[in-house]
Design an enzyme around this catalytic site. Structure first.
Site, PDB file in Angstrom:
ATOM      1  N   HIS A 141      17.862 -37.669  19.252  1.00 34.12           N
ATOM      2  CA  HIS A 141      17.576 -37.395  18.411  1.00 34.12           C
ATOM      3  C   HIS A 141      18.485 -36.775  17.576  1.00 34.12           C
ATOM      4  CE1 HIS A 141      14.527 -34.508  16.239  1.00 34.12           C
ATOM      5  NE2 HIS A 141      15.095 -33.877  16.306  1.00 34.12           N
ATOM      6  N   GLU A 189       7.373 -42.324  24.639  1.00 35.08           N
ATOM      7  CA  GLU A 189       7.484 -40.542  25.159  1.00 35.08           C
ATOM      8  C   GLU A 189       6.484 -40.115  24.409  1.00 35.08           C
ATOM      9  OE1 GLU A 189      12.091 -40.428  22.754  1.00 35.08           O
ATOM     10  OE2 GLU A 189      10.417 -39.709  21.731  1.00 35.08           O
ATOM     11  N   HIS A 241       6.468 -43.428  20.180  1.00 38.41           N
ATOM     12  CA  HIS A 241       6.734 -41.908  20.604  1.00 38.41           C
ATOM     13  C   HIS A 241       5.076 -41.835  19.671  1.00 38.41           C
ATOM     14  CE1 HIS A 241       7.376 -37.290  20.996  1.00 38.41           C
ATOM     15  NE2 HIS A 241       6.079 -37.570  21.096  1.00 38.41           N
TER      16      HIS A 241
END
Length: 247
Positions: free
Chosen positions: A201, A73, A43
């Protein structure tokens, strides 16, 4: 079977805290793949506090050589800045298997909410089309309680990634019954619209099994913070294999 994609951002955080090249992100990713992980997630953020553009290129080379999935991401609306070319240019240059779009800003410590399709949908549509023209599968980060989750399919996305932070918090508090019902319903609504379902998450070895038993047909989980934290005690090989047993 649900696939495990290991997010290696935290390796880069540790490296960046001291400067230099250690610990090496590619070496850590290689250890995860050697242990059986199905893919690698990164990410990159415009402020470069985690993985940087050069890491993305290096990990793209690694995952392509190993024949595994690479998932990038990021916020598609974040403009380029020095050292960060932007999410779409990174995807155009590296052609990851999957691009996961996340509405996070510099001020967020971590991703903590999904897209509002009423607000963001028409801005997302051309970006999704561009990513698919690069050969990327596109996943959109969403809240389980989003009543418009099926709209992701109308925008051209292939999957959604359910933001599992609220579930993890409820599980840690000792009662995730309501959250599990909410996530199971969200998965079914997405699947009814033709979307694949990912999740991520704050998933961990402590809460992953309960989640997968309750939420149907999760295709992929992206796990970084908990996995890397657990690996400090047990090592990457043991930790990755522990997750694979849960899957």
């Amino acid at each position: 079977m649900t696939y495990l994609s290991v997010n290696v951002n935290k390796i880069a955080v540790l490296r960046n805290s001291r400067g230099g090249t250690d610990p090496d992100v590619v070496q850590a990713a290689t250890a995860c793949l050697d242990a059986g992980a199905h893919g690698i997630t990164v990410h990159p953020r415009p402020d470069q506090r985690h993985v940087r553009a050069e890491d993305v290129f290096a990990l793209s080379t690694l995952t392509r050589a190993r024949g595994v999935e690479f998932n990038i991401e990021g916020n598609p609306f974040a403009p380029p800045r020095e050292g960060y070319p932007g999410l779409l240019p990174l995807c155009e240059q590296t052609r990851p298997a999957q691009a996961t779009l996340v509405p996070d800003g510099d001020g967020q410590l971590t991703s903590d909410h999904g897209f509002d399709f009423g607000r963001d949908g028409e801005r997302l549509r051309p970006l999704i089309a561009a990513l698919k023209s690069y050969g990327c599968r596109v996943s959109l980060f969403v809240d389980a309680g989003n009543p418009d989750i099926a709209q992701a399919a109308a925008l051209g996305a292939d999957r959604v990634e359910l933001y599992t932070g609220p579930y993890a918090e409820a599980h840690a508090a000792g009662d995730a019954t309501v959250q599990l019902a909410l996530f199971a319903d969200a998965a079914r609504r997405a699947q009814a619209a033709g979307l694949g379902v990912n999740a991520g998450h704050d998933l961990s070895q402590e809460n992953l099994r309960d989640f997968l038993q309750a939420v149907p047909d999760v295709l992929e989980v992206s796990i970084g913070h908990a996995l890397i934290g657990e690996a400090l005690y047990d090592g990457l090989d043991t930790t990755v294999k522990g997750y694979l047993r849960l899957l």
